[in-house]
Design an enzyme around this catalytic site. Structure first.
Site, PDB file in Angstrom:
ATOM      1  N   SER A 128      31.329  44.443   0.905  1.00  0.00           N
ATOM      2  CA  SER A 128      30.465  45.574   0.570  1.00  0.00           C
ATOM      3  C   SER A 128      30.668  45.967  -0.882  1.00  0.00           C
ATOM      4  O   SER A 128      31.770  45.861  -1.425  1.00  0.00           O
ATOM      5  CB  SER A 128      30.772  46.765   1.481  1.00  0.00           C
ATOM      6  OG  SER A 128      30.057  47.908   1.066  1.00  0.00           O
ATOM      7  N   SER A 168       0.866  -1.171   0.000  1.00  0.00           N
ATOM      8  CA  SER A 168       0.000   0.000   0.000  1.00  0.00           C
ATOM      9  C   SER A 168       0.903   1.221   0.000  1.00  0.00           C
ATOM     10  O   SER A 168       2.047   1.160   0.477  1.00  0.00           O
ATOM     11  CB  SER A 168      -0.881   0.010   1.253  1.00  0.00           C
ATOM     12  OG  SER A 168      -1.450   1.292   1.467  1.00  0.00           O
ATOM     13  N   ASN A 228       0.587   3.432   1.953  1.00  0.00           N
ATOM     14  CA  ASN A 228       0.712   3.773   3.362  1.00  0.00           C
ATOM     15  C   ASN A 228       1.823   3.022   4.084  1.00  0.00           C
ATOM     16  O   ASN A 228       2.169   3.374   5.213  1.00  0.00           O
ATOM     17  CB  ASN A 228      -0.616   3.524   4.076  1.00  0.00           C
ATOM     18  CG  ASN A 228      -1.717   4.419   3.556  1.00  0.00           C
ATOM     19  OD1 ASN A 228      -1.453   5.461   2.967  1.00  0.00           O
ATOM     20  ND2 ASN A 228      -2.955   4.011   3.756  1.00  0.00           N
TER      21      ASN A 228
END
Length: 484
Positions: free
Chosen positions: A323, A136, A138
């Site tokens: 920067s 399954s 699941n």
């Protein structure tokens, strides 16, 4: 385009696609992002490995014809090897595994038919009847999750250990470099940078061991539970056979979940079908590791602040300009990365908490966010910690002169005076040192409290950072102690 039918009707499927109608439906139903299982080959691999083990088990018990089993196994191996990598268009946000399970079933079935008949289709091998036999969604998908997480945890542990080892090496390198300890961002007493990195090493090692302790849990899964835990749809002998094949296919032992104190048979399978609280424990440990990294990152942030107007005692490797406008600025990019990893993993931990409570009755249908979050968390730690170790920790330097000067000028060194002459005297020395811009050593000598030779030892910041050396000094100079 070819037309395929299922219980809901007909849909066109691309002629060259190995997936089929149920994949098309699921891809349409969950089309909420551009992210599909094509991006998660390790998950598809695990599902294909489970399918291969199931086919081998079904062949062994006589439920699946050898010819069909062989074709299914070959198709699974090709998926495991990375073929058909673009055939899994189901969105990562899907129902509880059914969509991806059927996607893989259809790809395997079409490829197995191609092997047996020379063309795609389900004439010889059907995605449900043969590929999904005794299974399954699941129990298949949780089994695949366990396999994926076991591998990812094992890989992540190596990276955490790598980071941990880098901290250990740096601790040994800096074991004799004194600095001023700080509590609540205020001057405290001397210690060494070796002790700083040693404490970080201990922090990471402790949390790594917690993750190691969880690893065996992912060698257990609910494969064989089928829909809810009862095993409905399984053929005789399958449950006793499939784990032998699965362990061989994945390369490590896998076994069915068991509860030793069960009062109802197969309680662990019903529990595993209903609940996913294991994600809370896993994410809790991953959050602890990430927060440990974030703590280190934040401290490095502060230690390296400046370089002229901050603490500036640690010099981080320069890995990129900091920067676009300020020439020469260098930012603490790697410490920032540790903080960002921490923040992201904290959000995944919250997702795990939510999904545990939002399933209902007999199926934990909300594991999607937990599983995706756990995988990303493991990947972030795996790649991030190794990157920080290589690009930051290993290359850290210390401004030893500045660190020593800060330690020697701290008024906290009056602690030694307090221990020998009482707290009021120590306080007087500290205030006088602060007001006159002098060291406590200078003031103590000027006040005539301590002989010059004794002062050289008592205010030696390297010795003051050493527990044994400090005790030895108190023994050596105990005759000077004057406390009423």
């Amino acid at each position: 385009m070819r037309i395929e039918k299922d219980s809901l009707g007909s849909l066109p499927v691309p002629d060259d696609a190995y997936f089929g109608i149920q994949t098309v439906r699921c891809a349409q139903n969950y089309d909420v992002t551009d992210h599909t299982f094509n991006e998660l080959p390790h998950v598809i691999k695990a599902v294909a490995e489970v399918k291969m083990a199931a086919a081998l088990a079904n062949e062994e018990i006589g439920a699946l014809e050898p010819e069909k089993a062989k074709a299914i196994v070959q198709a699974c191996q090709e998926i495991i090897d990375g073929k058909f990598a673009d055939q899994f268009p189901v969105n990562i946000w899907r129902s509880h595994g059914t969509g991806v399970n059927m996607n893989v079933n259809e790809v395997i079935a079409n490829r197995a038919n191609e092997i047996l008949t020379g063309k795609k289709g389900y004439d010889a091998v059907h995605p449900n009847t043969h590929v999904n036999m005794c299974q399954s969604s699941n129990d298949i998908y949780p089994a695949a999750e366990a396999i994926v997480l076991y591998r990812m945890i094992a890989k992540t542990l190596k990276s955490v250990k790598y980071f941990e080892d880098a901290l250990a090496e740096k601790a040994k390198e800096l074991k004799d470099v004194p600095r001023l300890g700080r509590t609540c961002m205020q001057d405290a007493v001397p210690m060494t940078f070796g002790q700083v990195f040693g404490a970080w090493h201990s922090l990471i090692a402790r949390n790594r061991k917690r993750l190691e302790n969880l690893l065996p849990e992912y060698q257990e899964t609910i494969l064989g539970a089928t829909v809810l835990g009862s095993g409905m749809g399984e053929l005789p002998g399958y449950n006793e056979t499939v784990y032998k094949h699965l362990s061989k296919v994945v390369g490590f032992e896998m076994k069915q979940a068991k509860f030793a104190e069960e009062v109802i048979e197969d309680s662990a399978l019903f529990d595993g079908s209903q609940n996913n609280d294991s994600f809370i424990y896993l994410m809790g440990v991953l959050k602890a590791i990430a927060c440990a990294g974030g703590r280190i990152g934040n401290d490095l942030y502060v230690f390296s602040s400046g370089p002229r107007t901050g603490i500036g005692e640690i010099i981080l490797p320069s890995i990129a300009p900091g920067s676009s406008i300020m020439p020469g600025k260098i930012n603490p990019y790697m410490p920032e990365l540790l903080l960002q990893i921490m923040q992201q993993i904290i959000s995944h931990d919250m997702m795990a908490t939510l999904t545990v409570n939002e399933s209902d009755l007999d199926l934990c249908s909300s594991t999607c966010g937990s599983f995706l979050g756990a995988m990303e968390s493991l990947e972030l730690i795996d790649k991030g910690f190794r990157l920080v170790a290589d690009r930051c920790i290993k290359g850290i330097k210390v401004n030893a002169e500045k660190a020593r000067q800060n330690a020697e000028m701290s008024t906290s060194l009056a602690t030694m005076v307090s221990a020998l002459y009482g707290y009021p005297t120590g306080t007087k020395i500290a205030h006088q040192a602060w007001n006159e811009g002098k060291s406590c050593k200078e003031v103590a000598l000027e006040e005539g409290l301590i002989p010059p030779k004794v002062a050289e030892e008592l205010f030696d910041v390297r010795k003051l950072a050493d527990r044994k050396a400090t005790i030895e000094m108190f023994n050596k100079f105990k005759s000077l102690r004057k406390i009423d």
